[in-house]
Design an enzyme around this catalytic site. Structure first.
Site, short mmCIF file in Angstrom:
data_model
loop_
_atom_site.label_atom_id
_atom_site.label_comp_id
_atom_site.label_asym_id
_atom_site.label_seq_id
_atom_site.Cartn_x
_atom_site.Cartn_y
_atom_site.Cartn_z
N HIS A 65 -76.06 135.43 78.47
CA HIS A 65 -75.86 134.92 76.82
C HIS A 65 -76.50 136.07 75.94
O HIS A 65 -77.31 136.61 76.04
CB HIS A 65 -76.81 133.76 76.89
N GLU A 67 -78.45 135.46 73.24
CA GLU A 67 -79.70 135.81 72.96
C GLU A 67 -80.36 136.37 74.24
O GLU A 67 -81.26 137.25 73.87
CB GLU A 67 -80.36 134.27 73.28
N CYS A 95 -79.24 127.16 74.17
CA CYS A 95 -79.35 126.37 75.58
C CYS A 95 -80.83 126.39 75.98
O CYS A 95 -81.69 127.20 75.35
CB CYS A 95 -78.51 126.75 76.51
N CYS A 98 -82.34 129.92 77.31
CA CYS A 98 -82.23 130.89 76.03
C CYS A 98 -83.51 130.34 75.30
O CYS A 98 -84.46 131.24 75.14
CB CYS A 98 -81.04 131.10 75.26
#
Length: 164
Positions: A65, A67, A95, A98
């Site tokens: 992801h 992040e 999410c 993260c």
């Protein structure tokens, strides 16, 4: 009073600058047929120390992801896994995975522009009271979206539906 207004104007200009960079990173993800999410880590002085965008599909890795990628790059830049005083800025609500990584990295603040009703774990899943209990030292802010994140996400999912 004028001094307070000047500080507010500078803060807004800074946020607009960061948002443009985050959106450019999200655009890179979009071009690679990834969900268009981009993130940056900013140090105490306001310097961008890392950038990341989604690459989960490309790398066939669920944790790629934006992040997480931005955090890993910040660890390399600083030579430490503790990002005390840093801020992570992302165009889409983080999410739970993260958000946990952000908190564990001791990031001081996370800012996002658009809620994610399906996978977001800030306003979409928790109350402010629950978040404060889970992540007592993490400041979480929803910033004003220019609308560009929403347009980019809609284009991505429209393209995805068209292919299927």
């Amino acid at each position: 009073m004028a001094q307070i207004e000047q500080v507010k104007q500078n803060h807004m200009k800074e946020l607009e600058y960061y948002q443009k960079i985050v959106l450019a990173l999200a655009q890179k993800a979009f071009q690679k047929k990834e969900i268009p999410v981009g993130a940056i880590v900013v140090d105490k002085t306001g310097q961008i120390i890392s950038r990341g965008y989604n690459l989960s599909h490309t790398k066939k890795d669920a944790i790629e992801h934006a992040e997480i990628r931005a955090l890993k790059a910040a660890f390399k830049t600083t030579g430490d896994w503790r990002l005390d005083g840093c801020k992570l800025i992302v165009n889409l609500e983080p999410c739970l995975m993260c958000l946990g990584a952000i908190a564990n990295a001791r990031v001081q603040e996370v800012a996002y522009y658009l809620p994610d009703p399906q996978f977001g774990s800030v306003e979409s899943r928790f109350t402010k009271k629950q978040l404060a209990k889970l992540f007592p030292r993490l400041i979480i802010k929803k910033e004003i979206d220019t609308g560009e994140t929403k347009v980019l996400l809609q284009a991505f999912f429209k393209e995805l539906r068209t292919k299927n």
